[in-house]
Design a protein around this motif. Structure first.
Motif, PDB file in Angstrom:
ATOM      1  N   ASN A  36       0.804  -1.218   0.000  1.00  0.00           N
ATOM      2  CA  ASN A  36       0.000   0.000   0.000  1.00  0.00           C
ATOM      3  C   ASN A  36       0.842   1.276   0.000  1.00  0.00           C
ATOM      4  O   ASN A  36       0.326   2.350   0.231  1.00  0.00           O
ATOM      5  N   ARG A  37       2.127   1.119  -0.226  1.00  0.00           N
ATOM      6  CA  ARG A  37       3.002   2.293  -0.342  1.00  0.00           C
ATOM      7  C   ARG A  37       4.180   1.914  -1.228  1.00  0.00           C
ATOM      8  O   ARG A  37       4.426   0.729  -1.457  1.00  0.00           O
ATOM      9  N   PRO A  38       4.921   2.898  -1.733  1.00  0.00           N
ATOM     10  CA  PRO A  38       6.072   2.582  -2.594  1.00  0.00           C
ATOM     11  C   PRO A  38       7.109   1.721  -1.865  1.00  0.00           C
ATOM     12  O   PRO A  38       7.394   1.933  -0.691  1.00  0.00           O
ATOM     13  N   ILE A  39       7.635   0.751  -2.567  1.00  0.00           N
ATOM     14  CA  ILE A  39       8.611  -0.191  -2.027  1.00  0.00           C
ATOM     15  C   ILE A  39       9.859  -0.131  -2.899  1.00  0.00           C
ATOM     16  O   ILE A  39       9.767   0.002  -4.112  1.00  0.00           O
ATOM     17  N   GLU A  40      11.016  -0.256  -2.284  1.00  0.00           N
ATOM     18  CA  GLU A  40      12.285  -0.260  -3.002  1.00  0.00           C
ATOM     19  C   GLU A  40      12.390  -1.547  -3.820  1.00  0.00           C
ATOM     20  O   GLU A  40      12.468  -2.639  -3.270  1.00  0.00           O
ATOM     21  N   TYR A  41      12.398  -1.421  -5.137  1.00  0.00           N
ATOM     22  CA  TYR A  41      12.385  -2.573  -6.043  1.00  0.00           C
ATOM     23  C   TYR A  41      13.548  -3.528  -5.780  1.00  0.00           C
ATOM     24  O   TYR A  41      13.350  -4.736  -5.640  1.00  0.00           O
ATOM     25  N   ASN A  42      14.760  -3.003  -5.717  1.00  0.00           N
ATOM     26  CA  ASN A  42      15.935  -3.867  -5.570  1.00  0.00           C
ATOM     27  C   ASN A  42      15.912  -4.672  -4.284  1.00  0.00           C
ATOM     28  O   ASN A  42      16.306  -5.840  -4.267  1.00  0.00           O
ATOM     29  N   GLU A  43      15.449  -4.081  -3.202  1.00  0.00           N
ATOM     30  CA  GLU A  43      15.393  -4.798  -1.924  1.00  0.00           C
ATOM     31  C   GLU A  43      14.392  -5.940  -1.963  1.00  0.00           C
ATOM     32  O   GLU A  43      14.683  -7.056  -1.527  1.00  0.00           O
ATOM     33  N   ILE A  44      13.210  -5.677  -2.489  1.00  0.00           N
ATOM     34  CA  ILE A  44      12.162  -6.698  -2.535  1.00  0.00           C
ATOM     35  C   ILE A  44      12.546  -7.817  -3.496  1.00  0.00           C
ATOM     36  O   ILE A  44      12.359  -8.993  -3.202  1.00  0.00           O
ATOM     37  N   VAL A  45      13.102  -7.459  -4.646  1.00  0.00           N
ATOM     38  CA  VAL A  45      13.496  -8.478  -5.616  1.00  0.00           C
ATOM     39  C   VAL A  45      14.665  -9.295  -5.076  1.00  0.00           C
ATOM     40  O   VAL A  45      14.769 -10.491  -5.343  1.00  0.00           O
ATOM     41  N   SER A  46      15.510  -8.673  -4.294  1.00  0.00           N
ATOM     42  CA  SER A  46      16.592  -9.415  -3.650  1.00  0.00           C
ATOM     43  C   SER A  46      16.019 -10.467  -2.695  1.00  0.00           C
ATOM     44  O   SER A  46      16.510 -11.608  -2.651  1.00  0.00           O
ATOM     45  N   GLU A  47      14.972 -10.120  -1.955  1.00  0.00           N
ATOM     46  CA  GLU A  47      14.298 -11.075  -1.068  1.00  0.00           C
ATOM     47  C   GLU A  47      13.672 -12.208  -1.886  1.00  0.00           C
ATOM     48  O   GLU A  47      13.750 -13.378  -1.502  1.00  0.00           O
ATOM     49  N   LEU A  48      13.048 -11.852  -2.999  1.00  0.00           N
ATOM     50  CA  LEU A  48      12.452 -12.859  -3.882  1.00  0.00           C
ATOM     51  C   LEU A  48      13.531 -13.794  -4.422  1.00  0.00           C
ATOM     52  O   LEU A  48      13.352 -15.011  -4.450  1.00  0.00           O
ATOM     53  N   TYR A  49      14.648 -13.235  -4.828  1.00  0.00           N
ATOM     54  CA  TYR A  49      15.761 -14.042  -5.342  1.00  0.00           C
ATOM     55  C   TYR A  49      16.260 -15.007  -4.265  1.00  0.00           C
ATOM     56  O   TYR A  49      16.486 -16.193  -4.540  1.00  0.00           O
ATOM     57  N   ASP A  50      16.413 -14.524  -3.035  1.00  0.00           N
ATOM     58  CA  ASP A  50      16.834 -15.404  -1.940  1.00  0.00           C
ATOM     59  C   ASP A  50      15.847 -16.553  -1.751  1.00  0.00           C
ATOM     60  O   ASP A  50      16.240 -17.695  -1.517  1.00  0.00           O
ATOM     61  N   TYR A  51      14.566 -16.242  -1.853  1.00  0.00           N
ATOM     62  CA  TYR A  51      13.527 -17.268  -1.735  1.00  0.00           C
ATOM     63  C   TYR A  51      13.654 -18.303  -2.855  1.00  0.00           C
ATOM     64  O   TYR A  51      13.577 -19.510  -2.610  1.00  0.00           O
ATOM     65  N   LEU A  52      13.853 -17.835  -4.078  1.00  0.00           N
ATOM     66  CA  LEU A  52      13.981 -18.746  -5.217  1.00  0.00           C
ATOM     67  C   LEU A  52      15.225 -19.625  -5.101  1.00  0.00           C
ATOM     68  O   LEU A  52      15.216 -20.785  -5.510  1.00  0.00           O
ATOM     69  N   MET A  53      16.285 -19.081  -4.522  1.00  0.00           N
ATOM     70  CA  MET A  53      17.560 -19.787  -4.459  1.00  0.00           C
ATOM     71  C   MET A  53      17.725 -20.643  -3.199  1.00  0.00           C
ATOM     72  O   MET A  53      18.675 -21.418  -3.109  1.00  0.00           O
ATOM     73  N   ALA A  54      16.818 -20.517  -2.246  1.00  0.00           N
ATOM     74  CA  ALA A  54      16.929 -21.292  -1.002  1.00  0.00           C
ATOM     75  C   ALA A  54      16.982 -22.784  -1.315  1.00  0.00           C
ATOM     76  O   ALA A  54      16.388 -23.252  -2.295  1.00  0.00           O
ATOM     77  N   ASP A  55      17.707 -23.517  -0.477  1.00  0.00           N
ATOM     78  CA  ASP A  55      17.861 -24.971  -0.641  1.00  0.00           C
ATOM     79  C   ASP A  55      18.352 -25.328  -2.042  1.00  0.00           C
ATOM     80  O   ASP A  55      17.776 -26.181  -2.724  1.00  0.00           O
ATOM     81  N   ASP A  56      19.392 -24.638  -2.475  1.00  0.00           N
ATOM     82  CA  ASP A  56      20.031 -24.905  -3.767  1.00  0.00           C
ATOM     83  C   ASP A  56      19.066 -24.728  -4.943  1.00  0.00           C
ATOM     84  O   ASP A  56      19.050 -25.524  -5.874  1.00  0.00           O
ATOM     85  N   GLY A  57      18.237 -23.699  -4.866  1.00  0.00           N
ATOM     86  CA  GLY A  57      17.318 -23.388  -5.964  1.00  0.00           C
ATOM     87  C   GLY A  57      16.122 -24.318  -6.051  1.00  0.00           C
ATOM     88  O   GLY A  57      15.566 -24.526  -7.133  1.00  0.00           O
ATOM     89  N   ALA A  58      15.681 -24.843  -4.920  1.00  0.00           N
ATOM     90  CA  ALA A  58      14.578 -25.814  -4.908  1.00  0.00           C
ATOM     91  C   ALA A  58      13.314 -25.269  -5.577  1.00  0.00           C
ATOM     92  O   ALA A  58      12.639 -25.985  -6.320  1.00  0.00           O
ATOM     93  N   LYS A  59      12.984 -24.011  -5.319  1.00  0.00           N
ATOM     94  CA  LYS A  59      11.774 -23.433  -5.920  1.00  0.00           C
ATOM     95  C   LYS A  59      11.913 -23.356  -7.433  1.00  0.00           C
ATOM     96  O   LYS A  59      10.964 -23.660  -8.165  1.00  0.00           O
TER      97      LYS A  59
END
Length: 185
Positions: free
Chosen positions: A39-62
């Motif tokens: 509901n407010r502006p979010i820093e793109y690089n920070e959020i996408v970095s979190e998404l990338y960490d999620y995708l890469m967790a457990d050797d890229g399991a996702k």
């Protein structure tokens, strides 16, 4: 680049592929999702970095779960939307001035209220859909996490056809959400 090359490049932690895919090609898509979820502006690089960490967790399991039944962009749209919704409260820096004497378990109440609010929002959007089949498909496959094979059998279509219908349903749902929340240009 093919979907296979993108997935493999991400799994291999190829900086060029990661930069091109997440920070260039997906930027308009992810920015639109972020506008809908937060509901407010979010820093793109920070959020996408979190998404990338999620995708890469457990050797890229996702990433390894991607079955190539849809385009990589349709898949990342679903994954990112779910991820952002699930983690929106923890990703947003709080600027609250509440006293530190607030009970620790009060976060559970806030999370429950937030989840109920999200479900009500989605239910309202599904009611706005003209195509009831699309709305039912999203409700069953996305919200209720029904197995695609089970739902395909229930409605009498093949699994491949189900994914085609689901893609059209998600596109229709996205259009309604964008229009409803005033992001239509």
């Amino acid at each position: 680049m093919t979907d296979q090359e993108i997935i493999q490049g991400l799994i291999d932690r190829d900086n060029r592929v990661t930069e091109q895919f997440l920070y260039v090609k997906c930027r308009p898509l992810l920015t639109a999702i972020m506008r809908l979820v937060f509901n407010r502006p979010i820093e793109y690089n920070e959020i996408v970095s979190e998404l990338y960490d999620y995708l890469m967790a457990d050797d890229g399991a996702k990433l390894k779960q991607f079955e190539y039944r849809s385009s990589i962009y349709q898949w990342i749209k679903v994954v990112a939307t779910r991820f952002f919704i699930r983690h929106r409260n923890s990703m947003i820096e709080t600027t609250s001035k509440e006293p530190s004497s607030v009970r620790e378990d009060s976060g559970e109440i806030v999370d429950t209220v937030s989840m109920l609010s999200d479900r009500i929002d989605v239910a309202n959007l599904l009611q706005l859909m003209d195509n009831r089949r699309y709305a039912d498909m999203i409700r069953n496959l996305v919200l209720n996490d029904m197995e695609p094979e089970q739902y395909a059998m229930q409605i009498g279509v093949t699994v491949d056809n189900l994914y085609n219908i689901k893609k059209r349903a998600m596109t229709a749902f996205t259009r309604i959400a964008i229009k409803y929340y005033g992001y239509e240009r």
